[in-house]
Design an enzyme around this catalytic site. Sequence first.
Site, short mmCIF file in Angstrom:
data_model
loop_
_atom_site.label_atom_id
_atom_site.label_comp_id
_atom_site.label_asym_id
_atom_site.label_seq_id
_atom_site.Cartn_x
_atom_site.Cartn_y
_atom_site.Cartn_z
N ASN A 11 0.96 8.22 -20.41
CA ASN A 11 1.07 9.41 -21.26
C ASN A 11 2.33 9.23 -22.10
O ASN A 11 3.44 9.36 -21.58
CB ASN A 11 1.16 10.65 -20.36
CG ASN A 11 1.45 11.91 -21.13
OD1 ASN A 11 1.41 11.93 -22.36
ND2 ASN A 11 1.74 12.99 -20.41
N LYS A 13 3.37 11.14 -24.33
CA LYS A 13 3.94 12.44 -24.72
C LYS A 13 4.25 12.42 -26.22
O LYS A 13 3.53 11.75 -26.97
CB LYS A 13 5.16 12.78 -23.85
CG LYS A 13 4.82 12.65 -22.36
CD LYS A 13 5.87 13.18 -21.43
CE LYS A 13 5.41 13.01 -19.99
NZ LYS A 13 6.34 13.56 -19.02
N HIS A 101 -1.27 19.61 -18.41
CA HIS A 101 -0.02 18.95 -18.01
C HIS A 101 1.04 20.03 -17.75
O HIS A 101 1.04 21.08 -18.40
CB HIS A 101 0.44 18.00 -19.13
CG HIS A 101 1.53 17.08 -18.68
ND1 HIS A 101 2.84 17.50 -18.58
CD2 HIS A 101 1.50 15.80 -18.27
CE1 HIS A 101 3.57 16.47 -18.13
NE2 HIS A 101 2.79 15.44 -17.93
N GLU A 103 3.93 20.24 -18.62
CA GLU A 103 4.70 20.58 -19.82
C GLU A 103 3.96 21.59 -20.69
O GLU A 103 4.55 22.21 -21.56
CB GLU A 103 5.04 19.30 -20.59
CG GLU A 103 6.12 18.50 -19.86
CD GLU A 103 6.07 17.00 -20.07
OE1 GLU A 103 5.43 16.55 -21.05
OE2 GLU A 103 6.65 16.27 -19.25
N GLY A 179 10.08 12.62 -14.90
CA GLY A 179 11.24 12.25 -15.70
C GLY A 179 12.57 12.34 -14.97
O GLY A 179 13.62 12.22 -15.58
N SER A 218 7.74 9.87 -12.23
CA SER A 218 8.70 8.79 -11.99
C SER A 218 8.08 7.55 -11.36
O SER A 218 8.73 6.88 -10.54
CB SER A 218 9.88 9.30 -11.16
OG SER A 218 10.61 10.29 -11.87
#
Length: 256
Positions: A11, A13, A101, A103, A179, A218
């Site tokens: 991904n 992003k 997602h 986010e 992340g 991660s």
Amino acid sequence: MTTPRPLVAGNWKMNGLVAALDELGALDAGLKASDPAPVCDVMICPPATLLAQAARRVKGPGSSILIGAQNCHREVSGAYTGDVSAEMLAEAGARAVIVGHSERRDKATYAETDEQVMEKAQACWRGGLSAIICIGETESQRRGGEALAVVSGQLLGSLPEGAKAENTVIAYEPVWAIGSGLTPTVDDVAEVHDLIRKLLVERMGNAGKRVRILYGGSVKPANARELMGVSNVNGALVGGASLKAADFLGIIAAYA
Ligand code: 13P
């Protein structure tokens, strides 16, 4: 039990201008050079602006990279300024769409609800695409002992009736692991993935055994083999480490 063919999906992003397609080229070359070839599907989900070019780039003979999108609107078309439908993404060359997602579920940004995520998954199927449905608890939910309840609620609330193993992928991404460089213990990953499998089988019967359940958060070359070896982990959804072909190949190598 039927083990699904793993999927390692990247991904990107909101990262990547046209020059980033060189990494896609490097990934393609790296996969073609891998001997033995990794036993998994490989997908890259670039920003929508790069989808069509990315799809053309991996169309060549022997290329096995699938292209996916990161979001879609529930409708086919209409007055939805700035949005993109599943049909548009399919025409651009996408085979799947990431929906829900964290986010986009985040209350401080797009605050997408389970119901909206479900509608988007249905839109993916309508457009002939697979839905990669993301679920996962926040740090405070994990600390509060609510992780399993949150994941169950999101799964059952976002997975439409009629899901098939061929058009549905679940991605478990603990929000606090995204992340951050932090990952859950293998026991914690196994506990959540086993629960997701159980819920999928309850909902879908035997087909639920063939749905791929990805771990995300991660994932790096250094931890991929350990995480991918966990019970009911059928691949990875990778953010940062998918931006560089060398790192992503290092993760895919878990399936070599
Ligand atoms: P990172 O791999 O950068 O932690 O991101 C995970 C993710 O959000 C993939 O969708």
